[in-house]
Write a protein that holds these residues in place. Structure first.
Motif, mmCIF file in Angstrom:
data_model
loop_
_atom_site.group_PDB
_atom_site.id
_atom_site.type_symbol
_atom_site.label_atom_id
_atom_site.label_comp_id
_atom_site.label_asym_id
_atom_site.label_seq_id
_atom_site.Cartn_x
_atom_site.Cartn_y
_atom_site.Cartn_z
ATOM 1 N N MET A 1 -5.316 -2.732 -3.902
ATOM 2 C CA MET A 1 -4.064 -2.701 -3.181
ATOM 3 C C MET A 1 -3.034 -1.945 -3.988
ATOM 4 O O MET A 1 -2.886 -2.161 -5.159
ATOM 5 N N GLN A 2 -2.259 -1.148 -3.305
ATOM 6 C CA GLN A 2 -1.283 -0.321 -3.987
ATOM 7 C C GLN A 2 0.132 -0.655 -3.533
ATOM 8 O O GLN A 2 1.071 -0.032 -3.955
ATOM 9 N N ASP A 3 0.309 -1.673 -2.695
ATOM 10 C CA ASP A 3 1.609 -1.988 -2.121
ATOM 11 C C ASP A 3 2.651 -2.257 -3.183
ATOM 12 O O ASP A 3 3.790 -1.860 -3.048
ATOM 13 N N SER A 4 2.275 -2.963 -4.267
ATOM 14 C CA SER A 4 3.255 -3.321 -5.272
ATOM 15 C C SER A 4 3.721 -2.110 -6.063
ATOM 16 O O SER A 4 4.769 -2.141 -6.664
ATOM 17 N N GLN A 5 2.963 -1.024 -6.028
ATOM 18 C CA GLN A 5 3.330 0.164 -6.778
ATOM 19 C C GLN A 5 4.011 1.205 -5.904
ATOM 20 O O GLN A 5 4.550 2.168 -6.401
ATOM 21 N N THR A 6 4.011 1.032 -4.585
ATOM 22 C CA THR A 6 4.584 2.006 -3.681
ATOM 23 C C THR A 6 6.082 1.790 -3.604
ATOM 24 O O THR A 6 6.534 0.690 -3.397
ATOM 25 N N SER A 7 6.855 2.857 -3.767
ATOM 26 C CA SER A 7 8.304 2.724 -3.687
ATOM 27 C C SER A 7 8.742 2.884 -2.243
ATOM 28 O O SER A 7 8.151 3.628 -1.481
ATOM 29 N N VAL A 8 9.821 2.183 -1.880
ATOM 30 C CA VAL A 8 10.329 2.218 -0.528
ATOM 31 C C VAL A 8 11.322 3.364 -0.415
ATOM 32 O O VAL A 8 12.294 3.416 -1.152
ATOM 33 N N PRO A 9 11.103 4.318 0.490
ATOM 34 C CA PRO A 9 12.047 5.411 0.674
ATOM 35 C C PRO A 9 13.394 4.888 1.171
ATOM 36 O O PRO A 9 13.477 3.831 1.768
ATOM 37 N N SER A 10 14.450 5.659 0.932
ATOM 38 C CA SER A 10 15.779 5.176 1.253
ATOM 39 C C SER A 10 16.184 5.416 2.700
ATOM 40 O O SER A 10 16.929 4.635 3.253
ATOM 41 N N MET A 24 -0.808 -0.133 8.671
ATOM 42 C CA MET A 24 -2.144 0.422 8.923
ATOM 43 C C MET A 24 -3.115 0.033 7.810
ATOM 44 O O MET A 24 -4.272 -0.300 8.073
ATOM 45 N N ARG A 25 -2.648 0.064 6.551
ATOM 46 C CA ARG A 25 -3.503 -0.349 5.432
ATOM 47 C C ARG A 25 -3.882 -1.826 5.573
ATOM 48 O O ARG A 25 -5.033 -2.203 5.353
ATOM 49 N N GLN A 26 -2.910 -2.654 5.939
ATOM 50 C CA GLN A 26 -3.178 -4.079 6.092
ATOM 51 C C GLN A 26 -4.177 -4.324 7.218
ATOM 52 O O GLN A 26 -5.071 -5.158 7.081
ATOM 53 N N GLU A 27 -4.000 -3.595 8.320
ATOM 54 C CA GLU A 27 -4.933 -3.728 9.438
ATOM 55 C C GLU A 27 -6.344 -3.326 9.018
ATOM 56 O O GLU A 27 -7.314 -4.000 9.356
ATOM 57 N N GLN A 28 -6.455 -2.223 8.290
ATOM 58 C CA GLN A 28 -7.764 -1.749 7.836
ATOM 59 C C GLN A 28 -8.394 -2.770 6.897
ATOM 60 O O GLN A 28 -9.586 -3.080 7.008
ATOM 61 N N SER A 61 5.127 -9.515 8.133
ATOM 62 C CA SER A 61 5.484 -8.110 7.971
ATOM 63 C C SER A 61 6.557 -7.707 8.979
ATOM 64 O O SER A 61 7.512 -6.999 8.640
ATOM 65 N N ASP A 62 6.425 -8.153 10.207
ATOM 66 C CA ASP A 62 7.425 -7.856 11.240
ATOM 67 C C ASP A 62 8.781 -8.458 10.872
ATOM 68 O O ASP A 62 9.821 -7.845 11.092
ATOM 69 N N LEU A 63 8.766 -9.659 10.314
ATOM 70 C CA LEU A 63 10.013 -10.304 9.902
ATOM 71 C C LEU A 63 10.694 -9.536 8.777
ATOM 72 O O LEU A 63 11.917 -9.394 8.764
ATOM 73 N N VAL A 64 9.905 -9.029 7.835
ATOM 74 C CA VAL A 64 10.472 -8.227 6.742
ATOM 75 C C VAL A 64 11.132 -6.974 7.324
ATOM 76 O O VAL A 64 12.245 -6.612 6.944
ATOM 77 N N GLY A 65 10.459 -6.331 8.257
ATOM 78 C CA GLY A 65 11.024 -5.142 8.888
ATOM 79 C C GLY A 65 12.303 -5.456 9.647
ATOM 80 O O GLY A 65 13.287 -4.715 9.561
#
Length: 110
Positions: A1-10, A24-28, A61-65
């Motif tokens: 998993m790479q989620d913790s290393q991915t930066s969130v664009p502004s 999509m990654r989570q679904e896969q 995930s939807d709640l975070v969004g």
């Protein structure tokens, strides 16, 4: 998993793209996990548990969004209110300066 290393664009659209890619990654990953369970011969109860866990993850995930979107809206409204306050302060100063004693063309009323 790479989620913790991915930066969130502004920007909002980049953030939406980021969220979509993350989803999509989570679904896969969920599909791979489900397939692994089925390949191992797990029973339908285990499958139902996995389906429930995946549904809860999607809701989370939807709640975070939704929270991020709400925060962005609140910040935009705060900026608008601050601008309105600055405009009101500016008008008040202009009026006070226009009606000071000795101001040209003004009639001072106290």
């Amino acid at each position: 998993m790479q989620d913790s290393q991915t930066s969130v664009p502004s920007s909002a659209s980049s953030y939406q793209q980021f969220q979509q890619q993350r989803f999509m990654r989570q679904e896969q990953q969920a599909m791979q996990a489900q397939q692994a369970i089925l390949n191992s011969g797990a029973d339908s109860f285990s499958q139902k548990v996995m389906d429930t866990v995946n549904a809860l993850r999607k809701i989370s995930s939807d709640l975070v969004g939704a929270q991020k979107q709400l925060e962005a809206q609140i910040q935009a409204q705060q900026r608008q209110l601050q601008q309105m306050q600055q405009n009101i302060d500016s008008v008040c100063n202009q009026i006070q300066n226009a009606f000071k004693p000795g101001a040209s063309g003004s009639s001072y009323i106290q």
